[in-house]
Design a protein around this motif. Sequence first.
Motif, short mmCIF file in Angstrom:
data_model
loop_
_atom_site.label_atom_id
_atom_site.label_comp_id
_atom_site.label_asym_id
_atom_site.label_seq_id
_atom_site.Cartn_x
_atom_site.Cartn_y
_atom_site.Cartn_z
N GLU A 658 0.82 -1.21 0.00
CA GLU A 658 0.00 0.00 0.00
C GLU A 658 0.86 1.27 0.00
OE1 GLU A 658 -2.75 2.27 3.35
OE2 GLU A 658 -2.41 0.12 3.49
N THR A 659 1.88 1.32 0.89
CA THR A 659 2.71 2.52 0.97
C THR A 659 3.68 2.60 -0.21
OG1 THR A 659 4.25 1.32 2.42
CG2 THR A 659 2.53 2.63 3.47
N LEU A 660 4.15 1.47 -0.68
CA LEU A 660 5.05 1.47 -1.84
C LEU A 660 4.33 1.99 -3.08
CD1 LEU A 660 6.79 -1.93 -1.12
CD2 LEU A 660 7.99 0.25 -1.35
N ARG A 661 3.08 1.58 -3.25
CA ARG A 661 2.30 2.09 -4.38
C ARG A 661 2.13 3.61 -4.27
NH1 ARG A 661 -0.87 -1.06 -7.76
NH2 ARG A 661 -0.82 -3.32 -7.40
N ALA A 662 1.82 4.09 -3.08
CA ALA A 662 1.62 5.53 -2.90
C ALA A 662 2.90 6.30 -3.20
CB ALA A 662 1.15 5.82 -1.48
N ALA A 663 4.04 5.81 -2.73
CA ALA A 663 5.32 6.46 -3.00
C ALA A 663 5.63 6.44 -4.50
CB ALA A 663 6.43 5.78 -2.21
N ASN A 664 5.31 5.33 -5.14
CA ASN A 664 5.54 5.23 -6.58
C ASN A 664 4.68 6.24 -7.34
OD1 ASN A 664 7.05 3.62 -8.58
ND2 ASN A 664 5.02 3.08 -9.33
N GLN A 665 3.45 6.42 -6.88
CA GLN A 665 2.56 7.40 -7.51
C GLN A 665 3.13 8.81 -7.40
OE1 GLN A 665 -1.22 6.78 -5.58
NE2 GLN A 665 -1.12 4.60 -6.00
N ALA A 666 3.73 9.12 -6.23
CA ALA A 666 4.32 10.45 -6.05
C ALA A 666 5.46 10.67 -7.03
CB ALA A 666 4.81 10.60 -4.61
N LEU A 667 6.28 9.66 -7.26
CA LEU A 667 7.39 9.79 -8.21
C LEU A 667 6.87 9.94 -9.64
CD1 LEU A 667 10.09 7.23 -6.99
CD2 LEU A 667 10.18 9.71 -6.90
N ILE A 668 5.85 9.13 -9.99
CA ILE A 668 5.31 9.22 -11.35
C ILE A 668 4.69 10.59 -11.59
CG2 ILE A 668 3.50 8.33 -12.87
CD1 ILE A 668 4.00 5.56 -11.74
N ALA A 669 3.97 11.10 -10.60
CA ALA A 669 3.34 12.43 -10.76
C ALA A 669 4.41 13.50 -11.00
CB ALA A 669 2.52 12.76 -9.52
N TYR A 670 5.52 13.40 -10.28
CA TYR A 670 6.60 14.37 -10.48
C TYR A 670 7.24 14.18 -11.85
CZ TYR A 670 10.89 17.02 -9.67
OH TYR A 670 11.93 17.92 -9.78
N HIS A 671 7.46 12.92 -12.22
CA HIS A 671 8.08 12.62 -13.51
C HIS A 671 7.22 13.15 -14.66
CE1 HIS A 671 9.01 9.81 -16.95
NE2 HIS A 671 10.23 10.17 -16.61
N TRP A 937 15.15 10.75 -11.91
CA TRP A 937 16.37 11.55 -11.70
C TRP A 937 17.10 11.77 -13.02
CZ3 TRP A 937 21.65 11.05 -12.29
CH2 TRP A 937 22.47 11.90 -11.54
N THR A 938 17.25 10.71 -13.80
CA THR A 938 17.95 10.83 -15.08
C THR A 938 17.19 11.72 -16.04
OG1 THR A 938 18.81 8.59 -14.76
CG2 THR A 938 18.98 9.51 -16.96
N THR A 939 15.87 11.59 -16.08
CA THR A 939 15.06 12.45 -16.95
C THR A 939 15.23 13.91 -16.57
OG1 THR A 939 13.40 10.70 -17.25
CG2 THR A 939 12.71 12.94 -17.74
N GLU A 940 15.20 14.19 -15.27
CA GLU A 940 15.32 15.57 -14.83
C GLU A 940 16.68 16.15 -15.20
OE1 GLU A 940 14.18 18.28 -10.97
OE2 GLU A 940 14.50 16.14 -10.68
N TYR A 941 17.74 15.40 -14.98
CA TYR A 941 19.07 15.93 -15.28
C TYR A 941 19.36 15.95 -16.78
CZ TYR A 941 20.58 16.62 -10.52
OH TYR A 941 20.71 17.12 -9.25
N TYR A 942 18.80 15.01 -17.52
CA TYR A 942 18.87 15.13 -18.98
C TYR A 942 18.23 16.44 -19.42
CZ TYR A 942 20.49 10.47 -20.48
OH TYR A 942 21.23 9.35 -20.75
N GLY A 943 17.08 16.77 -18.83
CA GLY A 943 16.41 18.02 -19.17
C GLY A 943 17.25 19.23 -18.84
N LEU A 944 17.91 19.20 -17.68
CA LEU A 944 18.78 20.32 -17.30
C LEU A 944 19.95 20.44 -18.27
CD1 LEU A 944 18.87 19.86 -13.42
CD2 LEU A 944 17.55 21.53 -14.72
#
Length: 1004
Positions: A658-671, A937-944
């Motif tokens: 349950e908590t792992l799914r929620a944390a994963n959702q937070a990362l996907i939303a940011y991504h 992380w890689t997507t964000e720094y590729y963007g930078l």
Amino acid sequence: MADGAFSDEELEGLRRFPEIGREELYRFFRLSPADMAFVDPGRGRGPADRLGLAVALCTLPWLGFVPDEVAAAPPVAVARLAEQLGVDPEVMRSYGRRAKTRTEHLRLAAQYLGWRQADRLGLKELDEFLLARAMEHDSPSLLFRLACEYLISAKVIRPGPVTVVKRVAHARELARQETFDRLAGELTDERRTVLDGLLEVDAAIGITRLRWLSTGPVEASPAAVRTELAKLAFLRNMDAHTLDLSVLPAERRRFLATVGRRLTAQALQRRDPQRRYPILLTLVAHSVTEVLDEVVALFDQAVSARESKAGHRMREALAERAKSGEDRQGLLDAILAIAADPTIPDEQVGGLIRGERIGWERLRTAQATVLPPLPRDHGRLAALEASYGYLRQFTPQALDAVSFAGGTAATELLEALGLLRELNATGARKVPTDAPVGFVPTRWRGYLDTAASAGHTSSYRHYWELCVLLALRDGLRSGDVWVPGSRRYADPAASLLSPGAWPDHRGEFCRLVGKPADAATGLVLLENELRTALGELEATLTEGDGPVRLDDDGELVISPLPAEDIPAEAVALKTELTEMLPFAPIVSLLVELDRRTGFLDCFTHAGGKQTRTPELKRNLIAVLIGHSTNLGLTRMADACGISYDILAWTDEWYVREETLRAANQALIAYHQRLPLTAVFGTGTLSSSDGQRFPTRGKSTTARAMNRYFAHQGLSTYTAVTDQHATYGTKVIVATKREAHYVLDEILGNAAEVPISEHATDTHGVTLVNFGLFDLLGLQLSPRIRDLGKITLYRTGSKPDVEAAFPHAGPLLTRRANLELIAEHWDDLLRLAGSLKFGHATASLLVGKLSASGRQNALAAALKEYGALRRTVYAARYLSDPGYRRRIARQLNKGESLHALKRDLLYAHEGTIRARHLEAQTEQAWCLTLVTNAVVTWTTEYYGLAVESLRRSGRRIDDEVLAHISPAHSENINFFGAIEVDIEGELAQLGPTGHRPLRAADTLF
């Protein structure tokens, strides 16, 4: 600290402005003409007061209150309002120096918007709301958020956070008392004594019954089945199967059972009776269902394992038979050479066969080694008969303990089960002559007929009983037979929307998925789609020289697509970007992403405990790395210097699916919000595929597959978007069909990824899936192996179709039963609607529908519909090379993420050592979470890095960037000593909150 629920720092944060998202900015910070008139300068307000009043006016509907430091509102929100008012946003610095001004403006804004202060009546209504929610959820943070949402909906200004926290704590305490009061009727003195007995060490088994009940099996053996049967009998002796806990909300029951599974016997003994007894009562009620499901699952696995071994023995016997028959085959060839030679007179044939050409000796030898004819199943059931004694070690007890029911298709089988129970109970060995045999497949009837005609009572009993057991196994899989009181093996119809409830949902469902409620209209639309797709295929085949063409015999030829030509510019650009990215240990990466996404805050205490120690995030990061790298908690403790006990406690109470799914959702939303993410894809296309991992030790999920494992292994079935984000993970048995699980994560897509099309390989394809995907408003786009050999369907007569489509028409070799589809159209919609609205689990339903025979009219109609949908898809797929390449590219994205996961899971050679499904699932989700963290992380720094290059004057096209995958680990270090120092890691970040790139840039 307020009632131990929130720290002083967290409470202070609840009084301030939070960060604002793009959607909230545009939704709340927009002034209507009436709003502009409300803050009009004609009222004598200066620019600062007008801007401050506007901020209060927009903040109240957003947060439900206005922070005291109005001037600290998000700068983007202030700038947006200043632009609308035509004032300088800098004047906000001088606003509200007098508290009276801020208070008066809040009063005016509330009066204008129709809001009111939280008076006694408002707080009483809040208490009633919180009590109802506390009966469903026990998390203080969740209840606090729900309270804030309620106050906003009621247009009541939120009081101070301490006031709300105290009312949350009061509601939780009332909920505990209410829970105990509702269950008081079940908690007799006798039952309390029995429940307390669960916490005492039982001398007969050497452990507490609580631990015994919570320890699952690790193999499907007779001993394991008997152990689960003993648990079932124990729970039934407690009358656990008769408990009716419907007086509690389902979420409350789930929460209490979760706490009960995690608490030790000693911890439960220390809890006061009002907490202890509801937990134990809920736990045993959940356990009786889980144990019943486990008994049936182990029965299925054990019988299937023996049948599989019988298949191996049969194939070995057939190979030996073929070897021993080589001489007889040679003799037959020699006889045929003589008999078929027209130059040899008829009167000489016999002499040549018995004489000089072949001879009597060879004929007599062949006659002496004559082999008996094979039964219709080539001896598989006979090979299984060798395991009859093994199966008898547990099947009589299982059949006696489990009740079975079924529809009309299972009537004779259920009669046979009743008779078999009677034979087992009385010890009788002879099967009555009138015993039902109508359920026995034709391929096995010969065994029964032969044994009966020969008078072999024992053989007849063995074969008849084996047929009963195998038919029961197949009936449970197809849903023709179900188990009352079970969850996994319940009546499939019970999980669907009832015919009476369906009319209320039909209109909404048809609107959501774009399907007509009328069968005639639906079939006309389908036929039009088929005609259009066949027209496209006809045009492709008419050309005659493309990758999809007909050969001289009219057979379909599908040439493989050449490898995708990735531009050299993209290869060079990826190398350049990778060299610009900073190097980061995996710890640094997780710390950095948590600062921007707060994903570690999604890990909540399973028991509802809210207080979080300063070291909790450190411990969580260590646990996540320990699982995702396969180091395990013991070696992780050595690597990071945190004691094993602390890591194990953190893992037990905070890390769960349950908590792992929620944390994963937070990362996907940011991504999804990162600028570069949209370049990779639209986010509407996804794919799923299985990845196999070897296992160590016995496990009910592990299977031997020589093609993939030296010993045994399991599969993780993951779903990924075209933006490289993994939004679903499920552990499945490696030998089970992946197609049954394709819809699970799409329908349970809590990350709200807008999936409209889904790709799989051949393993994810069934006719049932083709039908359900379309009925759910989705497109299934698989890459099917040997696509040219599948059966294609038509809706009209063969002459008409071939006349309309001379090249494509002959490929459609079967006519679909449109009458069957039309007859069950509403039931098909109801079936899909039950999945759409969450009334049924897709994998359970798809598995049963796929296994159902033709006697199940609904399953047959769905397969007919799916066959037509597959034909439409195949025609479009074959006629459009760009479509084929897009699907292949998406599946390759999944493969690249699999490679990244293999890099991450490096310890112990990637061998999974967890033995139970729950632990395996948690490890799989840890691996998914850290994989998504690396991709984000890689997507964000590729963007930078791209932004830096573009600022320097470089032209970089998005078409080139689309070929660059962030699923790589060249810049991430997974190895070595792992020191989790959150403050130290954050101190290394630059002014923008990022690490400096390794090349000169203008970002810092």
